[in-house]
Design an enzyme around this catalytic site. Structure first.
Site, mmCIF file in Angstrom:
data_model
loop_
_atom_site.group_PDB
_atom_site.id
_atom_site.type_symbol
_atom_site.label_atom_id
_atom_site.label_comp_id
_atom_site.label_asym_id
_atom_site.label_seq_id
_atom_site.Cartn_x
_atom_site.Cartn_y
_atom_site.Cartn_z
ATOM 1 N N HIS A 78 -35.870 22.734 -97.852
ATOM 2 C CA HIS A 78 -36.315 21.500 -98.496
ATOM 3 C C HIS A 78 -37.808 21.615 -98.797
ATOM 4 O O HIS A 78 -38.553 22.191 -98.005
ATOM 5 C CB HIS A 78 -36.102 20.301 -97.572
ATOM 6 N N TYR A 209 -37.047 10.461 -91.859
ATOM 7 C CA TYR A 209 -37.561 9.946 -90.582
ATOM 8 C C TYR A 209 -37.833 8.457 -90.795
ATOM 9 O O TYR A 209 -38.668 8.099 -91.632
ATOM 10 C CB TYR A 209 -38.866 10.635 -90.201
ATOM 11 N N PRO A 301 -38.714 15.669 -79.406
ATOM 12 C CA PRO A 301 -38.219 16.409 -80.578
ATOM 13 C C PRO A 301 -38.694 15.902 -81.940
ATOM 14 O O PRO A 301 -38.440 16.563 -82.955
ATOM 15 C CB PRO A 301 -36.693 16.268 -80.459
ATOM 16 N N LYS A 305 -40.736 20.752 -82.965
ATOM 17 C CA LYS A 305 -41.621 21.852 -82.565
ATOM 18 C C LYS A 305 -41.085 22.726 -81.429
ATOM 19 O O LYS A 305 -41.582 23.846 -81.220
ATOM 20 C CB LYS A 305 -42.990 21.287 -82.124
ATOM 21 N N TYR A 393 -46.411 20.156 -89.572
ATOM 22 C CA TYR A 393 -44.943 20.174 -89.599
ATOM 23 C C TYR A 393 -44.410 21.555 -89.979
ATOM 24 O O TYR A 393 -43.476 22.060 -89.349
ATOM 25 C CB TYR A 393 -44.437 19.102 -90.576
HETATM 26 P P1 FAD Z 1 -33.903 27.380 -73.637
HETATM 27 O O1 FAD Z 1 -33.345 27.288 -75.000
HETATM 28 O O2 FAD Z 1 -33.702 26.250 -72.695
HETATM 29 O O3 FAD Z 1 -33.306 28.708 -72.990
HETATM 30 C C1 FAD Z 1 -33.427 28.998 -71.620
HETATM 31 C C2 FAD Z 1 -32.263 29.867 -71.196
HETATM 32 O O4 FAD Z 1 -32.459 30.254 -69.841
HETATM 33 C C3 FAD Z 1 -30.933 29.123 -71.235
HETATM 34 O O5 FAD Z 1 -29.985 29.831 -72.008
HETATM 35 C C4 FAD Z 1 -30.527 28.995 -69.779
HETATM 36 O O6 FAD Z 1 -29.132 29.064 -69.575
HETATM 37 C C5 FAD Z 1 -31.242 30.166 -69.163
HETATM 38 N N1 FAD Z 1 -31.500 29.979 -67.715
HETATM 39 C C6 FAD Z 1 -31.909 28.858 -67.072
HETATM 40 N N2 FAD Z 1 -31.993 29.068 -65.754
HETATM 41 C C7 FAD Z 1 -31.659 30.360 -65.548
HETATM 42 C C8 FAD Z 1 -31.554 31.156 -64.395
HETATM 43 N N3 FAD Z 1 -31.814 30.678 -63.169
HETATM 44 N N4 FAD Z 1 -31.151 32.440 -64.545
HETATM 45 C C9 FAD Z 1 -30.877 32.954 -65.772
HETATM 46 N N5 FAD Z 1 -30.959 32.233 -66.899
HETATM 47 C C10 FAD Z 1 -31.355 30.956 -66.797
HETATM 48 N N6 FAD Z 1 -36.157 20.732 -80.148
HETATM 49 C C11 FAD Z 1 -36.344 20.350 -81.409
HETATM 50 O O7 FAD Z 1 -37.328 20.767 -82.010
HETATM 51 N N7 FAD Z 1 -35.441 19.476 -81.999
HETATM 52 C C12 FAD Z 1 -34.328 19.006 -81.343
HETATM 53 O O8 FAD Z 1 -33.525 18.266 -81.887
HETATM 54 C C13 FAD Z 1 -34.112 19.409 -80.019
HETATM 55 N N8 FAD Z 1 -33.035 18.989 -79.339
HETATM 56 C C14 FAD Z 1 -32.875 19.377 -78.028
HETATM 57 C C15 FAD Z 1 -31.777 18.916 -77.288
HETATM 58 C C16 FAD Z 1 -31.630 19.269 -75.937
HETATM 59 C C17 FAD Z 1 -30.442 18.747 -75.133
HETATM 60 C C18 FAD Z 1 -32.601 20.104 -75.334
HETATM 61 C C19 FAD Z 1 -32.468 20.492 -73.872
HETATM 62 C C20 FAD Z 1 -33.663 20.584 -76.083
HETATM 63 C C21 FAD Z 1 -33.816 20.218 -77.432
HETATM 64 N N9 FAD Z 1 -34.896 20.687 -78.202
HETATM 65 C C22 FAD Z 1 -35.078 20.290 -79.460
HETATM 66 C C23 FAD Z 1 -35.850 21.634 -77.704
HETATM 67 C C24 FAD Z 1 -35.505 23.069 -78.095
HETATM 68 O O9 FAD Z 1 -34.122 23.228 -78.162
HETATM 69 C C25 FAD Z 1 -36.146 23.956 -77.032
HETATM 70 O O10 FAD Z 1 -37.554 23.789 -77.149
HETATM 71 C C26 FAD Z 1 -35.791 25.436 -77.111
HETATM 72 O O11 FAD Z 1 -34.438 25.630 -76.757
HETATM 73 C C27 FAD Z 1 -36.675 26.241 -76.168
HETATM 74 O O12 FAD Z 1 -36.227 27.558 -76.078
HETATM 75 P P2 FAD Z 1 -36.387 28.384 -74.737
HETATM 76 O O13 FAD Z 1 -35.862 29.742 -75.054
HETATM 77 O O14 FAD Z 1 -37.756 28.251 -74.213
HETATM 78 O O15 FAD Z 1 -35.466 27.650 -73.665
HETATM 79 C C1 DHB Z 2 -33.605 18.030 -86.273
HETATM 80 C C2 DHB Z 2 -34.150 17.836 -85.039
HETATM 81 C C3 DHB Z 2 -35.438 17.376 -84.934
HETATM 82 O O1 DHB Z 2 -36.002 17.198 -83.733
HETATM 83 C C4 DHB Z 2 -36.186 17.070 -86.064
HETATM 84 O O2 DHB Z 2 -37.442 16.582 -85.931
HETATM 85 C C5 DHB Z 2 -35.621 17.270 -87.294
HETATM 86 C C6 DHB Z 2 -34.314 17.759 -87.405
HETATM 87 C C7 DHB Z 2 -32.205 18.543 -86.366
HETATM 88 O O3 DHB Z 2 -31.566 18.681 -85.325
HETATM 89 O O4 DHB Z 2 -31.743 18.806 -87.479
#
Ligand code: FAD
Ligand code: DHB
Length: 399
Positions: A78, A209, A301, A305, A393
């Site tokens: 977009h 938004y 969220p 970011k 953004y």
């Molecule tokens: P994670 O994706 O959390 O990955 C960590 C991994 O480590 C997981 O697979 C887990 O299983 C593993 N792990 C944990 N403990 C252990 C252990 N003891 N041993 C081995 N492995 C382990 N961000 C947005 O920007 N927009 C959104 O809409 C949004 N929605 C979200 C919804 C939810 C429910 C959550 C929880 C987060 C959301 N986020 C969103 C944030 C975004 O998804 C995270 O910032 C992103 O996943 C971070 O990546 P990461 O690799 O640091 O951690």
């Molecule tokens: C989505 C999630 C977000 O947190 C956002 O700011 C925009 C889009 C999404 O899940 O598509």
């Protein structure tokens, strides 16, 4: 207890989320070996519905790594977003304001699928379903991680030069930094997001938004057949209180404007509520342990970011590790935490400001609520303010 098996790698990565997976790819490109230890199964990590928006440099990185083919075919590109308040819509043309950087909508679990399959095809090691992960000798010369395969396999040991804690907010790696040496900054918001996936055609060509007196709403997309929508709710609310009819009714009320635009409904096949917090851990290093992504910080969220910040951390870490293995320099590793935290705090600020500006906080006075509307009104009429929003953004430049 003594481990029954001992293996070795250069970097032991805990967690196969975006941080751990990007790190293993970036290291592989530099000829550095790693092993990923992941608690959940491959099916679980590939099926968890989370973030959706990629910053432009993350899109470019996926392409540079040769991992962007499916994204370039299936993602939605977009030029901007729509901000909606007072029943009026305002287009923010990010691409025009930032010299061509676009908003890419490509779900986190699709990124995970692409990264897992490419890593396994390259001969990389990802151990799924491990348990009982424990860190040892992080400050010494023989760091190692102990773990079990499955819930009750025998104890094994992975010896390494460095440990990357990419295990998300609830993982054990942050706790391995002694409490006395780390500072945690936190803010918990009095609202959460109820998110749905619905089988319906797109209602709008770009993300909306919406600030509404009944609470925030966000319209996003996943594919020509599946749409992603969110509404602000009480974080302690039970999803059982939200029938599909009630969700659609709120979405209609909060998203509609005076232009005659309407929201297309479909069947809801996934719904859940997430709480929102801001969190930063400083420093992000202890000895030979480096933590990255949600293990070190959380953003609400609203600014999209979370995933992008996780990738930014491991981009810095992989560069520092590559320099160390090439020439023995520890400068990058020593600066890891400070370098990452400069970007993190800017993303924290942006996510906090988007969240407070767009959500309805009943604890705020009518004065404060009017100030948020004034902020929005200023934003959509000032090129300077729109440019500031757009720069943040689509992603600030990487250092
Ligand atoms: P994670 O994706 O959390 O990955 C960590 C991994 O480590 C997981 O697979 C887990 O299983 C593993 N792990 C944990 N403990 C252990 C252990 N003891 N041993 C081995 N492995 C382990 N961000 C947005 O920007 N927009 C959104 O809409 C949004 N929605 C979200 C919804 C939810 C429910 C959550 C929880 C987060 C959301 N986020 C969103 C944030 C975004 O998804 C995270 O910032 C992103 O996943 C971070 O990546 P990461 O690799 O640091 O951690
Ligand atoms: C989505 C999630 C977000 O947190 C956002 O700011 C925009 C889009 C999404 O899940 O598509």
């Amino acid at each position: 207890m003594h481990p029954t098996k001992s293996t070795r790698t250069q970097v032991a990565i805990v967690g196969a989320g975006p941080a751990g997976l990007f790190l293993s790819h970036l290291l592989h490109r530099q000829g550095i070996e790693s092993v990923i230890l992941e608690h959940r199964s491959r099916e679980e990590i590939e099926g968890t519905i989370r973030a959706g928006v990629l910053e432009q440099w993350v899109v470019d990185l996926m392409n540079d790594m040769g991992l962007g083919d499916r994204m370039m075919r299936e993602a939605h590109f977009h030029s901007g977003i729509t901000l909606r308040f007072d029943r009026r819509s305002h287009h923010i043309d990010m691409a025009e304001l930032t010299g061509g950087k676009r908003v890419t909508v490509y779900a986190q679990h699709e990124v995970i699928r692409d990264l897992v399959s490419a890593r396994l095809e390259d001969g990389g090691t990802i151990l799924f379903g491990v348990s009982d992960v424990q860190f040892h000798d992080l400050e010494g010369k023989t760091p190692h991680v102990q773990f079990r395969r499955g819930a009750d396999g025998p104890l094994e040991e992975l010896r390494c030069d460095f440990v990357a804690g990419c295990d998300g907010f609830h993982g054990p790696s942050r706790q391995a930094i002694p409490a006395a040496t780390r500072t945690e900054y936190q803010m918990v918001y009095p609202f959460g997001w109820l998110g749905i996936l619905t089988e319906a055609p797109p209602s709008h060509p770009e993300l909306i938004y919406a600030n509404h007196e009944r609470g925030f709403a966000l319209l996003s997309t996943r594919s020509p057949e599946v749409q992603r929508l969110y509404i602000q709710v009480d974080p302690k609310d039970d999803i059982a209180n939200w029938s599909d009819d009630r969700i659609w009714s709120e979405l209609h009320r909060r998203l509609e404007d005076d232009s005659g635009w309407t929201l297309t409904e479909g069947s809801i096949f996934q719904k859940g509520i997430i709480a929102m917090r801001s969190f930063v851990c400083d420093p992000m290093r202890h000895g030979r342990l480096f933590i990255a992504g949600d293990a070190a910080h959380i953003v609400p969220p609203t600014g999209a970011k979370g995933l992008n910040l996780a990738v930014a951390d491991v981009a810095v870490l992989s560069r520092a590790l590559a320099a160390y293995y090439k020439s023995g320099t520890t400068e990058g590793l020593d600066g890891y935490s400070a370098t990452c935290l400069r970007r993190i705090w800017k993303a924290e600020r942006f996510s906090w400001s988007m969240t407070t500006m767009l959500h309805r906080n009943e604890a705020e006075s009518p004065f404060e609520q009017r100030v948020h509307l004034a902020e929005l009104d200023y934003l959509v009429h000032s090129r300077a303010a729109m440019t500031a929003l757009a720069e943040n953004y689509v992603g600030l430049p990487m250092e």
